[in-house]
Design a protein around this motif. Sequence first.
Motif, PDB file in Angstrom:
ATOM      1  N   LEU A 347     -14.489  66.466  51.238  1.00 15.38           N
ATOM      2  CA  LEU A 347     -13.243  65.912  50.706  1.00 15.38           C
ATOM      3  C   LEU A 347     -12.969  64.620  49.829  1.00 15.38           C
ATOM      4  O   LEU A 347     -12.211  64.854  49.007  1.00 15.38           O
ATOM      5  N   GLY A 348     -14.011  63.740  49.965  1.00 12.13           N
ATOM      6  CA  GLY A 348     -14.265  62.859  49.215  1.00 12.13           C
ATOM      7  C   GLY A 348     -14.699  62.994  47.958  1.00 12.13           C
ATOM      8  O   GLY A 348     -13.995  62.857  46.996  1.00 12.13           O
ATOM      9  N   SER A 349     -15.406  63.962  47.665  1.00 15.09           N
ATOM     10  CA  SER A 349     -15.949  64.774  46.622  1.00 15.09           C
ATOM     11  C   SER A 349     -14.795  65.239  45.695  1.00 15.09           C
ATOM     12  O   SER A 349     -14.753  65.219  44.456  1.00 15.09           O
ATOM     13  N   ALA A 350     -14.015  65.846  46.252  1.00 12.17           N
ATOM     14  CA  ALA A 350     -12.726  66.718  46.028  1.00 12.17           C
ATOM     15  C   ALA A 350     -11.673  65.728  45.394  1.00 12.17           C
ATOM     16  O   ALA A 350     -11.245  65.723  44.069  1.00 12.17           O
ATOM     17  N   LEU A 351     -11.372  64.454  45.865  1.00 14.34           N
ATOM     18  CA  LEU A 351     -10.682  63.527  45.361  1.00 14.34           C
ATOM     19  C   LEU A 351     -11.209  62.775  44.027  1.00 14.34           C
ATOM     20  O   LEU A 351     -10.474  62.610  43.187  1.00 14.34           O
ATOM     21  N   VAL A 352     -12.529  62.817  44.026  1.00 19.56           N
ATOM     22  CA  VAL A 352     -13.312  62.123  42.836  1.00 19.56           C
ATOM     23  C   VAL A 352     -13.068  63.293  41.903  1.00 19.56           C
ATOM     24  O   VAL A 352     -12.751  62.747  40.703  1.00 19.56           O
ATOM     25  N   THR A 353     -13.260  64.247  41.900  1.00 22.80           N
ATOM     26  CA  THR A 353     -13.254  65.404  41.027  1.00 22.80           C
ATOM     27  C   THR A 353     -11.647  65.506  40.644  1.00 22.80           C
ATOM     28  O   THR A 353     -11.558  65.585  39.198  1.00 22.80           O
ATOM     29  N   LEU A 354     -10.831  65.453  41.313  1.00 24.13           N
ATOM     30  CA  LEU A 354      -9.506  65.630  40.951  1.00 24.13           C
ATOM     31  C   LEU A 354      -8.914  64.289  40.199  1.00 24.13           C
ATOM     32  O   LEU A 354      -8.275  64.613  38.881  1.00 24.13           O
ATOM     33  N   SER A 355      -9.704  63.164  40.324  1.00 22.07           N
ATOM     34  CA  SER A 355      -9.133  62.307  39.379  1.00 22.07           C
ATOM     35  C   SER A 355      -9.608  62.134  38.252  1.00 22.07           C
ATOM     36  O   SER A 355      -8.857  61.985  37.148  1.00 22.07           O
ATOM     37  N   PHE A 356     -10.724  62.744  38.041  1.00 19.50           N
ATOM     38  CA  PHE A 356     -11.420  62.848  36.641  1.00 19.50           C
ATOM     39  C   PHE A 356     -10.423  64.106  35.647  1.00 19.50           C
ATOM     40  O   PHE A 356     -10.262  64.067  34.648  1.00 19.50           O
ATOM     41  N   GLY A 357     -10.415  65.144  36.557  1.00 16.92           N
ATOM     42  CA  GLY A 357      -9.775  66.321  36.080  1.00 16.92           C
ATOM     43  C   GLY A 357      -8.264  65.852  35.498  1.00 16.92           C
ATOM     44  O   GLY A 357      -7.797  66.425  34.361  1.00 16.92           O
ATOM     45  N   MET A 378     -10.466  56.126  46.328  1.00 18.00           N
ATOM     46  CA  MET A 378     -10.327  56.735  47.719  1.00 18.00           C
ATOM     47  C   MET A 378     -11.713  57.878  47.779  1.00 18.00           C
ATOM     48  O   MET A 378     -11.938  57.829  49.015  1.00 18.00           O
ATOM     49  N   GLY A 379     -11.798  58.650  46.848  1.00 15.55           N
ATOM     50  CA  GLY A 379     -12.678  59.714  46.865  1.00 15.55           C
ATOM     51  C   GLY A 379     -14.177  58.841  47.286  1.00 15.55           C
ATOM     52  O   GLY A 379     -14.672  59.551  48.334  1.00 15.55           O
ATOM     53  N   ILE A 380     -14.477  58.057  46.646  1.00 14.75           N
ATOM     54  CA  ILE A 380     -15.679  57.143  46.699  1.00 14.75           C
ATOM     55  C   ILE A 380     -15.786  56.715  48.149  1.00 14.75           C
ATOM     56  O   ILE A 380     -17.004  56.677  48.790  1.00 14.75           O
ATOM     57  N   GLY A 381     -14.807  56.054  48.505  1.00 12.83           N
ATOM     58  CA  GLY A 381     -14.752  55.315  49.876  1.00 12.83           C
ATOM     59  C   GLY A 381     -14.908  56.167  51.077  1.00 12.83           C
ATOM     60  O   GLY A 381     -15.588  55.905  51.858  1.00 12.83           O
ATOM     61  N   ILE A 382     -14.282  57.453  50.922  1.00 14.36           N
ATOM     62  CA  ILE A 382     -14.613  58.393  51.740  1.00 14.36           C
ATOM     63  C   ILE A 382     -15.976  59.144  51.914  1.00 14.36           C
ATOM     64  O   ILE A 382     -16.584  59.184  52.810  1.00 14.36           O
ATOM     65  N   ALA A 383     -16.271  59.417  50.490  1.00 14.56           N
ATOM     66  CA  ALA A 383     -17.718  60.299  50.525  1.00 14.56           C
ATOM     67  C   ALA A 383     -18.818  59.310  50.604  1.00 14.56           C
ATOM     68  O   ALA A 383     -19.843  59.535  51.647  1.00 14.56           O
ATOM     69  N   TYR A 384     -18.687  58.046  50.024  1.00 12.02           N
ATOM     70  CA  TYR A 384     -19.932  57.394  50.100  1.00 12.02           C
ATOM     71  C   TYR A 384     -20.231  56.551  51.850  1.00 12.02           C
ATOM     72  O   TYR A 384     -21.165  56.262  52.070  1.00 12.02           O
ATOM     73  N   SER A 385     -18.866  56.610  52.433  1.00 14.68           N
ATOM     74  CA  SER A 385     -19.146  56.122  53.679  1.00 14.68           C
ATOM     75  C   SER A 385     -19.528  57.189  54.813  1.00 14.68           C
ATOM     76  O   SER A 385     -20.244  56.715  55.838  1.00 14.68           O
ATOM     77  N   ALA A 386     -19.206  58.471  54.309  1.00 10.99           N
ATOM     78  CA  ALA A 386     -19.640  59.564  55.040  1.00 10.99           C
ATOM     79  C   ALA A 386     -21.191  59.890  55.037  1.00 10.99           C
ATOM     80  O   ALA A 386     -21.807  60.088  55.965  1.00 10.99           O
ATOM     81  N   MET A 387     -21.711  59.662  53.789  1.00 14.98           N
ATOM     82  CA  MET A 387     -23.152  60.014  53.855  1.00 14.98           C
ATOM     83  C   MET A 387     -24.244  59.265  54.669  1.00 14.98           C
ATOM     84  O   MET A 387     -24.881  59.964  55.252  1.00 14.98           O
ATOM     85  N   PRO A 388     -24.042  57.925  54.794  1.00 14.46           N
ATOM     86  CA  PRO A 388     -25.011  57.235  55.752  1.00 14.46           C
ATOM     87  C   PRO A 388     -24.694  57.630  57.250  1.00 14.46           C
ATOM     88  O   PRO A 388     -25.866  57.755  57.883  1.00 14.46           O
ATOM     89  N   ALA A 389     -23.642  57.802  57.496  1.00 12.70           N
ATOM     90  CA  ALA A 389     -23.352  58.818  58.804  1.00 12.70           C
ATOM     91  C   ALA A 389     -23.941  59.859  58.978  1.00 12.70           C
ATOM     92  O   ALA A 389     -24.540  60.084  60.162  1.00 12.70           O
ATOM     93  N   ALA A 452     -19.636  69.061  37.702  1.00 11.09           N
ATOM     94  CA  ALA A 452     -20.521  68.632  38.756  1.00 11.09           C
ATOM     95  C   ALA A 452     -19.920  68.273  40.109  1.00 11.09           C
ATOM     96  O   ALA A 452     -20.324  68.351  41.083  1.00 11.09           O
ATOM     97  N   GLY A 453     -18.478  67.731  40.054  1.00  8.65           N
ATOM     98  CA  GLY A 453     -17.822  67.444  41.108  1.00  8.65           C
ATOM     99  C   GLY A 453     -17.401  68.689  41.699  1.00  8.65           C
ATOM    100  O   GLY A 453     -17.455  68.803  43.372  1.00  8.65           O
ATOM    101  N   VAL A 454     -17.226  69.810  41.187  1.00  7.50           N
ATOM    102  CA  VAL A 454     -16.678  70.953  41.827  1.00  7.50           C
ATOM    103  C   VAL A 454     -17.909  71.613  42.752  1.00  7.50           C
ATOM    104  O   VAL A 454     -17.854  71.963  43.739  1.00  7.50           O
ATOM    105  N   VAL A 455     -19.112  71.545  42.027  1.00  9.75           N
ATOM    106  CA  VAL A 455     -20.285  71.947  42.557  1.00  9.75           C
ATOM    107  C   VAL A 455     -20.704  70.986  43.845  1.00  9.75           C
ATOM    108  O   VAL A 455     -21.000  71.716  44.954  1.00  9.75           O
ATOM    109  N   ALA A 456     -20.414  69.814  43.745  1.00  8.48           N
ATOM    110  CA  ALA A 456     -20.648  68.883  44.801  1.00  8.48           C
ATOM    111  C   ALA A 456     -19.831  69.203  46.125  1.00  8.48           C
ATOM    112  O   ALA A 456     -20.291  69.272  47.173  1.00  8.48           O
TER     113      ALA A 456
END
Length: 483
Positions: A347-357, A378-389, A452-456
């Motif tokens: 979900l976070g990756s999708a928001l980042v990709t949508l921003s650049f698109g 928003m996408g970075i905050g969600i995705a990067y906080s999900a990774m360590p968890a 790259a974001g879509v593949v992510a």
Amino acid sequence: MTAGVTETIAPRTRTQGSLVACLAFAAMTGSVVAGLGSPIVLEVSVEREVSISSAQWTLIITLLVGVICTPVLSRLADGDLKRRVLIGALLATAVGCAVGALVPTFGGLLTGRALQGFGYAMVPLTVSIARDHLHGVVLARTMGVLSTSIAVGVGVGNPVMGLCVLVYDYRAAFGFAFVVSAGGALWAWRRVPVAGVARHKIRLDPAGAVLLGGGLAGVLLAVARGQVWGWSAPLTVGLGAGGVVLLASWAVVELRVAAPMVDLRLACARGLVGVNLTAVLLGINIFGGVAVVLLLAQRPVEDGVGFGYTVFETGLLMLPMAVASLVCPAMARWLERWMPPRLVLPLGSALVTLSFGGFAVWHDRTWHIAAMMGLMGMGIGIAYSAMPALIVARTPAERTASATGINQVLRLMGGAVGAAVMTAVLARYTPPGMHNPLEQGYVAALAVACLAGVVAVLVGCVLVPACDDVHRAEDVDTPVRRD
């Protein structure tokens, strides 16, 4: 008795709070310093009379050094040297700032930026220290803050750095970063607890570091300069092929040595491979996309393509990213209550990709930049906080530093690749004799970032299993002993 319990808990709470503040400052210090690359590319190009593609190496070289030093420092942090390693990394970063500010050559600037690559190691180091001294909800919140510190530090620090550049030049920004880095080292020395006697000997992998550094440098140089030298030129082909051979040799070495620089088996473990691959793709997406947006924002307005903003104004436009990155880890924790935790990352990756698109389509108004930065944050905050968890839930406690370090390395590796690829794409759309690419070049570069974001997103949905599934697989594979 209640009063005694209250008196015992209150000092402990204050102590934990001061440690969290210290670790957050250390992590953001590294990100502030490391984030100096993209905003000053045009400034360096003019000041040092080099091409934009050459100036882009002030970004690429920092990422490259970050890729190499992060696993080494993370390996040291798996022992009892966490405090010393954190302080040493902050001091190395401070030295890089001093070199970049005082040595009046492009080579000196690149040397300083290379040393600043130690700043990228702050996240796994601080996460490892937090894992040792914090617990429960405090630990979960702290990991979310630390994992998003790069975006927050860049967003908050860039306006300050931009003001320094506006008042004097980029060297003043390096001077300010020196004060911040040295201050972070002093605070860590005073506040981070001293470790006890070493429990085991830490073994490093110098051969792995040399092979990884040489291989990445060759491939990135070939990609970034291929358009200038010619894709079929002997130098381009030689560097690219040599880099691939070195990287292949590095993979073989890492799979055979007892103490690999990057534990490829851990990186490719069933519960972690999807998270780590997503980290690579998001690195390509974010680092490459942001570099393109900042170049467009600072491009002169004479030809009707750029916005003509100064480094300071560009930094202000990045504030929405910083604010969103700081707030959204709490949103990620809230989302985990209502949906499977493994789906928060895509979900976070999708928001980042949508921003650049969106910015690739609409990029002719100032609010387009601000909106893109906010959505990306928003996408970075969600995705990067999900990774360590996701990593902590799938990794033994004694391997936390290595696992988070690997994830950080792969994120930086993707960032270095993304920056080099964007440099090549922009060079492809730069007419002979001109310094700036055509508008189509920015759109094409952003399209590559979006791909790259879509593949992510797809990788996050397909290759990140539920934690229970990972544990069941481990039970089947290791019926006698579980690591």
